[in-house]
Design an enzyme around this catalytic site. Structure first.
Site, short mmCIF file in Angstrom:
data_model
loop_
_atom_site.label_atom_id
_atom_site.label_comp_id
_atom_site.label_asym_id
_atom_site.label_seq_id
_atom_site.Cartn_x
_atom_site.Cartn_y
_atom_site.Cartn_z
N GLY A 109 -8.57 3.33 10.36
CA GLY A 109 -9.16 2.04 9.99
C GLY A 109 -9.00 1.64 8.54
O GLY A 109 -9.56 0.62 8.13
N THR A 110 -8.24 2.39 7.77
CA THR A 110 -8.14 2.07 6.33
C THR A 110 -7.52 0.70 6.09
O THR A 110 -7.98 -0.05 5.22
CB THR A 110 -7.31 3.13 5.59
N GLY A 111 -6.47 0.36 6.84
CA GLY A 111 -5.81 -0.93 6.61
C GLY A 111 -6.70 -2.11 6.95
O GLY A 111 -6.79 -3.08 6.19
N CYS A 112 -7.38 -2.02 8.09
CA CYS A 112 -8.31 -3.08 8.49
C CYS A 112 -9.42 -3.22 7.45
O CYS A 112 -9.82 -4.33 7.08
CB CYS A 112 -8.93 -2.75 9.85
N LYS A 157 0.84 -1.20 0.00
CA LYS A 157 0.00 0.00 0.00
C LYS A 157 0.88 1.25 0.00
O LYS A 157 1.63 1.49 0.94
CB LYS A 157 -0.93 -0.02 1.23
N THR A 159 -9.01 9.07 8.43
CA THR A 159 -8.67 7.84 7.72
C THR A 159 -8.40 6.68 8.67
O THR A 159 -7.78 5.69 8.29
CB THR A 159 -7.42 8.07 6.85
#
Length: 271
Positions: A207-210, A174, A205
């Protein structure tokens, strides 16, 4: 019809923006049945993580077996695993489960708080990544795991190769922390898919990875190929970032319900 089941193995976020809470919201929005194995409890809000308490390995294993042995799963997603003991136990459980696994090698929170013991990094490299169908590290996690520090889009290929060397079938590196458009690289070492989206001017932003990893797992559970699942997940997360909202005094969450039209753009949370 019963929707396909997806199991998240991750920590709880009391603020509701990341972790188990984000995973289950994503799964609901994308039409799968979310189930959970809680690995750690955190005291967490928009300002950061005030405390984290990993659960005993036996408790994590019991939750996993309870779900998988009765209900079954079509995909598994991992997030915060906290310790080497938990990483190794979860890797063993995944290895014995006939379902694709999406591994988000969570190292630090959005606010920079550590969520993985330094002693667990080798277990992630040697135990968890080898059982992953897709690994989804961000640039900080790539640096933690491989030592490769990415400062330009051209270096994403080097980063992906370094992560693939640990054994996942696919990796999504990412590139959201780079300047310009949000560019991610999906590759299995042979095929490459460059995924681009416009960068939204929104600081909320959390929580984007989860959310991305859970969206990928949801797509895989519905029978999509890895490239199709990742492409759809990228579109979903881009929309969630665009609709992210203020919550508390710090960094607010992405809006997991944006595609369901649950809020208008100017409608306050809780209305």
């Amino acid at each position: 019809m019963t929707p396909p089941g997806v199991l998240t193995v991750a920590g709880s976020d009391s603020g509701g923006g990341a972790g188990i809470q984000a995973d289950l919201k994503t799964m609901l929005a994308l039409g799968v049945h979310g189930m959970s194995v809680v690995t750690a409890v955190t005291a967490q809000n928009s300002l950061g993580v005030q405390g984290a308490w990993p659960l005993p390995v036996d408790v994590v294993r019991a939750q996993y077996r309870s779900v998988v042995d009765d209900i079954g799963v079509r995909a598994v997603k991992t997030g915060m695993l906290a310790s080497a003991e938990l990483v190794e136990a979860v890797a063993e459980l995944i290895a014995g489960t006939d379902a694709p696994a999406v591994v988000d090698p969570v190292g630090v929170s959005k606010h920079g708080d550590p969520l993985l013991a330094a002693s667990a990094l080798d277990s992630v490299r040697t135990k968890l990544l080898p059982v992953a169908t897709v690994a989804t590290p961000n640039l900080d996690e790539v640096a933690q795991l491989t030592g490769v520090r990415v400062e330009s889009e051209e270096q994403l290929r080097e980063a992906a190769a370094a992560v693939l060397a640990f054994g996942p079938r696919w990796v999504v590196v990412k590139g959201g922390h780079l300047a310009g458009d949000a560019v991610d690289l999906l590759t299995d070492g042979v095929r490459e898919h460059w995924l681009r989206s416009p960068r939204h001017d929104n600081r909320h932003t959390h929580g984007t990875g989860c959310t991305l990893a859970s969206a990928i797992a949801s797509g895989l559970a519905k029978g999509q190929s890895v490239p199709d699942a990742v492409r759809a997940a990228k579109e979903y997360v881009t929309g969630a970032i665009a609709a992210g909202f203020a919550l508390g005094a710090g960094i607010g969450p992405v809006d997991h319900g944006w595609a369901l039209g649950r809020r208008g753009p100017e409608e306050p949370v809780g209305s």
